[in-house]
Design a protein around this motif. Structure first.
Motif, PDB file in Angstrom:
ATOM      1  N   THR A  53       0.760  -1.165  -0.103  1.00 23.24           N
ATOM      2  CA  THR A  53       0.036   0.194   0.069  1.00 23.24           C
ATOM      3  C   THR A  53       0.817   1.101  -0.183  1.00 23.24           C
ATOM      4  OG1 THR A  53      -0.326   0.564   2.494  1.00 23.24           O
ATOM      5  CG2 THR A  53      -1.683  -1.304   1.484  1.00 23.24           C
ATOM      6  N   GLY A  57      -2.112   3.619   3.690  1.00 20.34           N
ATOM      7  CA  GLY A  57      -2.598   2.375   3.774  1.00 20.34           C
ATOM      8  C   GLY A  57      -3.630   1.995   2.448  1.00 20.34           C
ATOM      9  N   GLN A 100       3.961   0.593   2.603  1.00 17.33           N
ATOM     10  CA  GLN A 100       3.552  -0.150   3.758  1.00 17.33           C
ATOM     11  C   GLN A 100       3.262  -1.475   3.246  1.00 17.33           C
ATOM     12  OE1 GLN A 100       0.132   0.677   5.987  1.00 17.33           O
ATOM     13  NE2 GLN A 100       0.833   2.494   6.740  1.00 17.33           N
ATOM     14  N   ARG A 102       1.323  -4.799   4.214  1.00 17.05           N
ATOM     15  CA  ARG A 102       0.227  -5.254   5.024  1.00 17.05           C
ATOM     16  C   ARG A 102      -0.084  -6.587   4.953  1.00 17.05           C
ATOM     17  NH1 ARG A 102      -4.410  -0.978   6.482  1.00 17.05           N
ATOM     18  NH2 ARG A 102      -2.756   0.810   7.149  1.00 17.05           N
ATOM     19  N   ARG A 115      -1.863  -6.719  10.112  1.00 15.57           N
ATOM     20  CA  ARG A 115      -0.554  -6.166  10.702  1.00 15.57           C
ATOM     21  C   ARG A 115       0.006  -5.346   9.433  1.00 15.57           C
ATOM     22  NH1 ARG A 115      -2.925  -7.859  14.427  1.00 15.57           N
ATOM     23  NH2 ARG A 115      -2.082  -9.424  15.718  1.00 15.57           N
ATOM     24  N   LYS A 116       0.894  -4.312   9.775  1.00 13.81           N
ATOM     25  CA  LYS A 116       1.447  -3.589   8.970  1.00 13.81           C
ATOM     26  C   LYS A 116       2.920  -3.245   9.029  1.00 13.81           C
ATOM     27  CE  LYS A 116       0.514   1.258  10.490  1.00 13.81           C
ATOM     28  NZ  LYS A 116       1.809   1.553  10.595  1.00 13.81           N
ATOM     29  N   ASP A 118       5.873  -0.337   8.096  1.00 14.33           N
ATOM     30  CA  ASP A 118       6.068   1.005   7.143  1.00 14.33           C
ATOM     31  C   ASP A 118       7.771   0.559   6.490  1.00 14.33           C
ATOM     32  OD1 ASP A 118       3.971   2.308   7.805  1.00 14.33           O
ATOM     33  OD2 ASP A 118       4.939   2.951   9.499  1.00 14.33           O
TER      34      ASP A 118
END
Length: 282
Positions: A53, A57, A100, A102, A115-116, A118
């Motif tokens: 993403t 997000g 991101q 994810r 969950r993510k 960065d």
């Protein structure tokens, strides 16, 4: 209660995985590099899903599926991701996340854990060079020889690692070796052996070759090429660096391909005068 404890353990495992990815460079990858991301699922029967993403997000319009390899073994879900320049860009300004990663784990009843991580993509500062340009008389200069005598000598060319980021575990380089020798000799010059960073290769090889892995703390190494040839013939060994890669944990970073730096090294031994042998009472 038991399920809550299991979920807490799973969440802790996911947090540790994220920290591990950051320590290995997966949260700050070089453009062009490949990294492996893992998540410990609560139940391997659940459905895993990986998605790339933007920083907010929002899923990328087109997922880079050609550069994503997903797998699952037991309760462990894995993503291998290459930050190819065809889809990824370097973060701007520096110090900010621009993607991101994810991950979701979905149950059969559509309950979803998300969950993510960065990610800030960095400019690739890794490349390999050689700039040796050496020339000298044959080391047999001044020694007694007959015309056409053959000797073996070492040609040493230095290779340097360049990297302004965190140290790698290991690195290597792709190269081509060329022997240019004076023609018309009774005994043609030939490469007898190649030693890279002290390691003698099983065979000198031909075409494009890859060096043995070198410790990331070693910034410069020598390529030593042993050549047999006539002492009165010019001989030049040319080393061309055509690529390379660096390893950090499970990640791999390719040479950035900088075309403004020196990638060719040469070492020339100039042949001695082709003096005839002493004749008597002709």
């Amino acid at each position: 209660m038991r399920k809550s404890i299991i979920k807490s353990i799973a969440m802790l495992a996911l947090m540790l995985v994220s920290v591990g990815a950051w320590a290995q460079g997966g949260a700050s990858p070089y453009i062009g590099s490949t990294h492996v991301y893992t998540v410990n699922m609560e139940d391997g029967n659940n459905t895993p899903n990986w998605e790339i993403t933007d920083p907010s997000g929002t899923p990328l319009t087109s997922q880079p599926t050609a550069y994503m390899t997903e797998s699952k073994t037991g309760n462990t879900a894995t993503l291998e991701l290459t930050y190819d320049a065809s889809w990824a860009s370097v973060a701007s300004p520096t110090g900010t996340a621009n993607y991101q990663i994810r991950f979701t784990e979905s149950t059969s009843t559509s309950c979803v854990a998300l969950r993510k991580l960065d990610v800030e993509v960095l400019d690739n500062s890794f490349y390999v060079t050689t700039a040796t340009n050496y020339s000298d008389c044959n080391p047999e200069s001044g020694e007694v020889h007959a015309q056409g005598d053959v000797a073996t000598h070492d040609f040493t060319i230095k290779v340097d690692l360049h990297n302004s980021g965190a140290a790698f575990d290991t690195w290597n380089f792709d190269y081509k070796l060329t022997l240019n020798a004076e023609s018309g000799q009774t005994t043609a010059a030939s490469i007898q052996s190649v030693t890279i960073n002290g390691q003698v290769l099983a065979s000198p090889g031909t075409g494009t070759l890859t060096s043995p892995n070198i410790a990331g703390t070693t910034g410069s190494i020598n390529v030593v090429v042993s050549v047999e040839g006539e002492v009165d013939a010019d001989q030049t060994v040319q080393l061309d660096i055509v690529g390379g890669s660096a390893q950090k944990g499970a990640s791999t970073t390719p040479d950035n391909g900088d075309t403004t730096v020196s990638r060719t090294g040469t070492y020339t031994i100039t042949g001695l005068p082709d003096t005839g042998d002493i004749q008597t009472d002709l």
